[in-house]
Design an enzyme around this catalytic site. Sequence first.
Site, PDB file in Angstrom:
ATOM      1  N   ASP A 143      -6.740  -1.575  -5.460  1.00 44.21           N
ATOM      2  CA  ASP A 143      -6.908  -2.648  -4.492  1.00 44.21           C
ATOM      3  C   ASP A 143      -8.164  -3.439  -4.868  1.00 44.21           C
ATOM      4  O   ASP A 143      -9.026  -2.954  -5.603  1.00 44.21           O
ATOM      5  CB  ASP A 143      -7.053  -2.020  -3.097  1.00 44.21           C
ATOM      6  N   ASP A 166      -9.959  -6.138  -2.367  1.00 47.45           N
ATOM      7  CA  ASP A 166     -10.857  -6.392  -1.238  1.00 47.45           C
ATOM      8  C   ASP A 166     -11.296  -5.117  -0.545  1.00 47.45           C
ATOM      9  O   ASP A 166     -10.477  -4.330  -0.076  1.00 47.45           O
ATOM     10  CB  ASP A 166     -10.167  -7.305  -0.219  1.00 47.45           C
TER      11      ASP A 166
END
Length: 250
Positions: free
Chosen positions: A17, A19
């Site tokens: 991922d 963010d």
Amino acid sequence: MTVPPKYADSKYVFLTDFDGTITLTDSNDHMIDNVGMGYDARRVLNEEIISEKLNFRDGFRQMLASVKRPFGEMEELVRRDIKLDPGFKEFYAYAKQNDIPVVIVSSGMEPIIRSILSNLIGEKDASEIDIISNHVRFTDPEGKGDTWEIVYRHPENGYGHDKSLSILPYRELPNPPLLFFAGDGVSDMSAARHADVLFVKDKVDNDLKRYCDNNKIGYHLFKDWTVPKAFIDKLIRGEITESELVTRTK
């Protein structure tokens, strides 16, 4: 999704991922909390997503729709405010040195991710990292981005971007690599069950940790990217075995 040919013979592949995992703050949350519906309203929707009363696609669309500022203004905001996890540059250099592909799998929007990443690690390294994410559509008549909306990678799917679909094709390879995934939030729930080795970012409002605990999904908790690097280094050196590292129930 098909596996890029350049990764077909990789021994390890690290998907992550963006963010709140590579960065210290989630850029989407930053926009929503500061110029959109605000933290409290966002957390109400997150709670509904975790409890599976609301799917991520629809909840996230509501959050972003509350950000009624031009896209360029939002890009400038996050480029200025979003900071890199202090261990990521070292981790990325180590991964490149050991021929471990790093692939960003994000529920954010590619133009925002590219802009932040190039600002944080430089244009060259940023251009070399594959990004699998959503896109954005400018909806104002002039197409300048005064108004805009997210364009989901999998619009028919409840996740909008189902991250598991970026993991599962690797399992179909003749010699599947060991698959790592790192995440922190509700957008990572679909990937959590499918990685061989799951790393969960240790942070406030740790929605992925709660989801994994609720569903008895194994993981390694990490404060920063020196932790995944140390695990992989021990594996390569033969100081730990794959079975000691793997968190997925076979």
